[in-house]
Design a protein around this motif. Structure first.
Motif, PDB file in Angstrom:
ATOM      1  N   LEU A 208       0.824  -1.210   0.000  1.00 27.88           N
ATOM      2  CA  LEU A 208       0.000   0.000   0.000  1.00 27.88           C
ATOM      3  C   LEU A 208       0.861   1.263   0.000  1.00 27.88           C
ATOM      4  CD1 LEU A 208      -2.720  -1.252   2.506  1.00 27.88           C
ATOM      5  CD2 LEU A 208      -3.071  -0.763   0.076  1.00 27.88           C
ATOM      6  N   GLY A 209       2.156   1.114   0.244  1.00 28.41           N
ATOM      7  CA  GLY A 209       3.081   2.234   0.054  1.00 28.41           C
ATOM      8  C   GLY A 209       3.274   3.137   1.264  1.00 28.41           C
ATOM      9  N   CYS A 210       2.849   2.703   2.436  1.00 27.43           N
ATOM     10  CA  CYS A 210       3.033   3.514   3.650  1.00 27.43           C
ATOM     11  C   CYS A 210       3.889   2.751   4.645  1.00 27.43           C
ATOM     12  CB  CYS A 210       1.679   3.797   4.311  1.00 27.43           C
ATOM     13  SG  CYS A 210       0.634   4.881   3.346  1.00 27.43           S
ATOM     14  N   PRO A 211       4.535   3.477   5.577  1.00 25.04           N
ATOM     15  CA  PRO A 211       5.217   2.774   6.663  1.00 25.04           C
ATOM     16  C   PRO A 211       4.215   1.952   7.477  1.00 25.04           C
ATOM     17  CG  PRO A 211       5.722   5.141   6.687  1.00 25.04           C
ATOM     18  CD  PRO A 211       4.637   4.938   5.678  1.00 25.04           C
ATOM     19  N   LEU A 212       4.718   0.905   8.137  1.00 23.87           N
ATOM     20  CA  LEU A 212       3.844   0.035   8.931  1.00 23.87           C
ATOM     21  C   LEU A 212       4.184   0.138  10.410  1.00 23.87           C
ATOM     22  CD1 LEU A 212       3.781  -3.313   6.884  1.00 23.87           C
ATOM     23  CD2 LEU A 212       2.119  -1.425   6.845  1.00 23.87           C
ATOM     24  N   LEU A 213       3.136   0.103  11.229  1.00 25.17           N
ATOM     25  CA  LEU A 213       3.280   0.029  12.685  1.00 25.17           C
ATOM     26  C   LEU A 213       2.623  -1.272  13.138  1.00 25.17           C
ATOM     27  CD1 LEU A 213       2.647   2.859  15.259  1.00 25.17           C
ATOM     28  CD2 LEU A 213       1.524   0.666  15.590  1.00 25.17           C
ATOM     29  N   VAL A 214       3.258  -1.964  14.079  1.00 24.25           N
ATOM     30  CA  VAL A 214       2.674  -3.204  14.601  1.00 24.25           C
ATOM     31  C   VAL A 214       2.585  -3.111  16.121  1.00 24.25           C
ATOM     32  CG1 VAL A 214       3.019  -5.692  14.903  1.00 24.25           C
ATOM     33  CG2 VAL A 214       3.411  -4.647  12.666  1.00 24.25           C
ATOM     34  N   GLY A 215       1.407  -3.463  16.639  1.00 23.32           N
ATOM     35  CA  GLY A 215       1.185  -3.486  18.088  1.00 23.32           C
ATOM     36  C   GLY A 215       0.827  -4.894  18.528  1.00 23.32           C
ATOM     37  N   ALA A 216       1.822  -5.617  19.030  1.00 23.98           N
ATOM     38  CA  ALA A 216       1.578  -6.996  19.486  1.00 23.98           C
ATOM     39  C   ALA A 216       1.777  -7.122  20.993  1.00 23.98           C
ATOM     40  CB  ALA A 216       2.540  -7.950  18.772  1.00 23.98           C
ATOM     41  N   SER A 217       2.337  -6.093  21.597  1.00 28.71           N
ATOM     42  CA  SER A 217       2.806  -6.169  22.975  1.00 28.71           C
ATOM     43  C   SER A 217       1.716  -6.652  23.940  1.00 28.71           C
ATOM     44  CB  SER A 217       3.279  -4.761  23.373  1.00 28.71           C
ATOM     45  OG  SER A 217       3.834  -4.751  24.639  1.00 28.71           O
ATOM     46  N   ARG A 218       2.017  -7.722  24.665  1.00 30.02           N
ATOM     47  CA  ARG A 218       1.170  -8.280  25.741  1.00 30.02           C
ATOM     48  C   ARG A 218      -0.184  -8.770  25.278  1.00 30.02           C
ATOM     49  NH1 ARG A 218       2.713  -4.113  30.725  1.00 30.02           N
ATOM     50  NH2 ARG A 218       4.934  -4.499  30.538  1.00 30.02           N
ATOM     51  N   LYS A 219      -0.434  -8.854  23.984  1.00 31.66           N
ATOM     52  CA  LYS A 219      -1.786  -9.202  23.528  1.00 31.66           C
ATOM     53  C   LYS A 219      -2.097 -10.671  23.784  1.00 31.66           C
ATOM     54  CE  LYS A 219      -2.772  -5.242  20.789  1.00 31.66           C
ATOM     55  NZ  LYS A 219      -2.906  -4.604  19.489  1.00 31.66           N
ATOM     56  N   SER A 220      -3.402 -10.960  23.793  1.00 35.28           N
ATOM     57  CA  SER A 220      -3.834 -12.285  24.259  1.00 35.28           C
ATOM     58  C   SER A 220      -3.387 -13.410  23.333  1.00 35.28           C
ATOM     59  CB  SER A 220      -5.339 -12.307  24.466  1.00 35.28           C
ATOM     60  OG  SER A 220      -5.972 -11.968  23.282  1.00 35.28           O
TER      61      SER A 220
END
Ligand code: PMM
Length: 279
Positions: A208-220
């Motif tokens: 899609l041509g944009c930077p990516l952010l990932v939020g996995a911290s402490r998730k179930s």
């Protein structure tokens, strides 16, 4: 003889400050201005590149705070931390909160709904020079479990399409794509296997041509991965698995990671940088 150039740029680390009584991961620990600011400063000392300040819990089943409550929680914290010179992000789905946060010094609007919950937020961002994080989202926390069906195309292609639609709406509202960061929205209307599939196919979202952010911290989904006879691994004991994931995400070129434990994240990234620098 110089050190070989690094092959990956390590992701930027967004440290989480939830000013909420009820977040799944750290609810109630930093729910006054004073404790939240102190926690933000600690995360900066640990090497956070930016801080994400949130006043609404999005854990499955959560009910929404009043706008006034959300404003009271986040605005003073943002004012103090931005006043310190920190790069501050506001984690909100509400235009009114985004507006107040930007006035208080925030530089990033992190909207887990990607503009779906309150479309005016896109115009607020358009009228500023803020970065906009648009996460994949389908419904508010009290109902999102009913929206985890990704047939017929599967979760990766469906999230790509739906994020692409959000990106078009964001640009149509006047926010240039250079200011947009996209996020697959792990755990938001997603089962564990959906999260793993997305993590394994981030290159598809990168198209899609944009930077990516990932939020996995402490998730179930990490808790379930590490489950034993006593049940899922408790929230505060998922950090080692998360650090391993961060290292893999760095290798796959993710641009931002949103994390609770900045120290553990920095340690994982130091290992990646050392490996890359000496290869
Ligand atoms: N996850 C949570 C809250 N905000 N924002 C973005 N961009 N991406 C996420 O994955 C995300 C988010 C929920 O986690 P928390 O309660 O630990 O903050």
């Amino acid at each position: 003889m110089g050190v070989a150039p690094r092959l990956v740029d390590v992701p930027r680390v967004m440290g989480i400050v939830n000013v909420t009584p009820d977040s799944f991961s750290d609810g109630g620990r930093w729910d006054t201005t004073e404790t939240a600011v102190a926690h933000g400063r600690l995360l900066l000392e640990h090497g956070a590149d930016l801080l994400d300040i949130g006043g609404e819990s999005t854990r499955p089943g959560a009910t929404r705070p009043l706008v006034a409550e959300e404003l009271d929680r986040v605005v003073p914290v943002i004012g103090e931390l931005a006043g310190d010179g920190a790069i501050v992000s506001v984690d909100t789905m509400r235009a009114e909160v985004a507006e107040a946060a930007l006035a208080a010094g925030a530089a990033v609007v992190n909207d887990v709904s990607g503009g779906l919950a309150d479309p005016r937020i896109l115009h607020v961002v358009a009228d500023s020079d803020a970065t906009y994080v648009a996460m994949h989202w389908r419904a508010h926390a009290d109902r999102m479990r009913d929206f985890a069906d990704y047939s017929p195309d599967g979760v990766v292609q469906t999230v790509r399409r739906e994020l692409g639609e959000r990106l078009a709406a964001i640009e149509a509202a006047g926010v240039p794509r250079e200011r947009v960061v996209l996020d697959p929205g792990l755990g938001f209307a997603k089962e564990g296997r959906h999260n793993w599939e997305l993590l394994a196919s981030l290159d598809v979202l990168r198209e899609l041509g944009c930077p990516l952010l990932v939020g996995a911290s402490r998730k179930s989904f990490l808790g379930r991965l590490l489950a034993d006879a006593a049940g899922p691994r408790p929230v505060e004991e998922r950090e080692h698995a998360h650090a391993a994931l961060v290292a893999l995400l760095a290798r796959s070129g993710v641009d931002y990671v949103r994390v609770h434990d900045v120290r553990a994240t920095r340690d994982a990234l130091a290992v990646v940088a050392a490996m890359e620098g000496t290869r």
